[in-house]
Design a protein around this motif. Structure first.
Motif, PDB file in Angstrom:
ATOM      1  N   HIS A  70       0.830  -1.208   0.000  1.00 56.91           N
ATOM      2  CA  HIS A  70       0.000   0.000   0.000  1.00 56.91           C
ATOM      3  C   HIS A  70       0.868   1.262   0.000  1.00 56.91           C
ATOM      4  N   TRP A  73       2.513   1.794  -3.417  1.00 51.91           N
ATOM      5  CA  TRP A  73       1.566   2.340  -4.396  1.00 51.91           C
ATOM      6  C   TRP A  73       1.252   3.803  -4.090  1.00 51.91           C
ATOM      7  N   GLU A  74       1.142   4.126  -2.810  1.00 51.63           N
ATOM      8  CA  GLU A  74       0.870   5.511  -2.409  1.00 51.63           C
ATOM      9  C   GLU A  74       1.918   6.465  -2.979  1.00 51.63           C
ATOM     10  N   ARG A  77       2.382   5.770  -7.544  1.00 50.53           N
ATOM     11  CA  ARG A  77       1.200   5.918  -8.413  1.00 50.53           C
ATOM     12  C   ARG A  77       1.164   7.233  -9.179  1.00 50.53           C
ATOM     13  N   ARG A  83       5.738   1.186 -10.904  1.00 50.74           N
ATOM     14  CA  ARG A  83       5.944  -0.256 -10.725  1.00 50.74           C
ATOM     15  C   ARG A  83       6.133  -0.544  -9.239  1.00 50.74           C
ATOM     16  N   ILE A  84       5.552  -1.630  -8.799  1.00 49.49           N
ATOM     17  CA  ILE A  84       5.803  -2.136  -7.452  1.00 49.49           C
ATOM     18  C   ILE A  84       6.581  -3.432  -7.592  1.00 49.49           C
ATOM     19  N   ALA A 117      -1.436  -5.997  -5.082  1.00 47.11           N
ATOM     20  CA  ALA A 117      -0.802  -4.835  -5.728  1.00 47.11           C
ATOM     21  C   ALA A 117      -1.550  -4.469  -7.011  1.00 47.11           C
ATOM     22  N   ARG A 118      -1.916  -5.454  -7.780  1.00 52.04           N
ATOM     23  CA  ARG A 118      -2.679  -5.203  -9.011  1.00 52.04           C
ATOM     24  C   ARG A 118      -4.041  -4.601  -8.696  1.00 52.04           C
ATOM     25  N   LEU A 120      -4.861  -2.593  -6.460  1.00 50.12           N
ATOM     26  CA  LEU A 120      -4.762  -1.173  -6.110  1.00 50.12           C
ATOM     27  C   LEU A 120      -4.753  -0.277  -7.343  1.00 50.12           C
ATOM     28  N   CYS A 122      -2.116  -0.856  -9.789  1.00 50.59           N
ATOM     29  CA  CYS A 122      -0.776  -0.954 -10.354  1.00 50.59           C
ATOM     30  C   CYS A 122      -0.764  -2.062 -11.413  1.00 50.59           C
ATOM     31  N   VAL A 125       3.627  -4.997 -11.882  1.00 50.21           N
ATOM     32  CA  VAL A 125       4.070  -5.566 -10.617  1.00 50.21           C
ATOM     33  C   VAL A 125       5.175  -6.573 -10.900  1.00 50.21           C
TER      34      VAL A 125
END
Length: 134
Positions: A70, A73-74, A77, A83-84, A117-118, A120, A122, A125
């Protein structure tokens, strides 16, 4: 150093050099790193004019847990290409003694955290198998 000072030193120069991916930080480590990566994503991850037309992927590193993902991504984004990268220990010794998880549990954790992750938003990944060669 402040987030602005960190931003001035490396990320713009890396983008100018044509680096494809900037691993901007491990966001769960502290709030200052999260703010720094957010600035990198906003400024370097969107500015083709500053980067001679090149916009790199801005990557945030996260352990395989919802809190880390999280936070990553915060921050990332805001980039045009976020990319995470999430990772989990995969050697037998780490699964047994560090994570106290079976191989099947580790695989399931990796699968669910990549899916998280996806979910959210994103679309890029990356997964890393920490200590896989041991």
């Amino acid at each position: 150093m402040t987030p602005k000072q960190k931003l001035a030193i490396a990320p713009h120069q890396l983008a100018r050099l044509g680096v494809d991916i900037i691993e901007a930080g491990f966001l769960a480590s502290n709030k200052a790193d999260l703010e720094t990566v957010k600035l990198i994503a906003q400024e370097v991850g969107n500015s083709a004019a500053v980067n001679d037309g090149h916009i790199p992927v801005i990557l945030g590193l996260a352990r395989c847990n919802k809190n880390d993902i999280h936070k990553a991504w915060e921050a990332v984004r805001y980039a045009k290409y976020p990319r995470i990268q999430t990772f989990i220990a995969t050697s037998e010794i780490h699964m047994k003694h560090k994570l106290k998880m079976s191989k099947e549990q580790v695989i399931e954790k990796a699968r669910t955290m990549v899916a998280y992750a996806r979910s959210l938003g994103c679309n890029d990944v990356q997964f890393g198998a920490e200590d896989a060669g041991r």
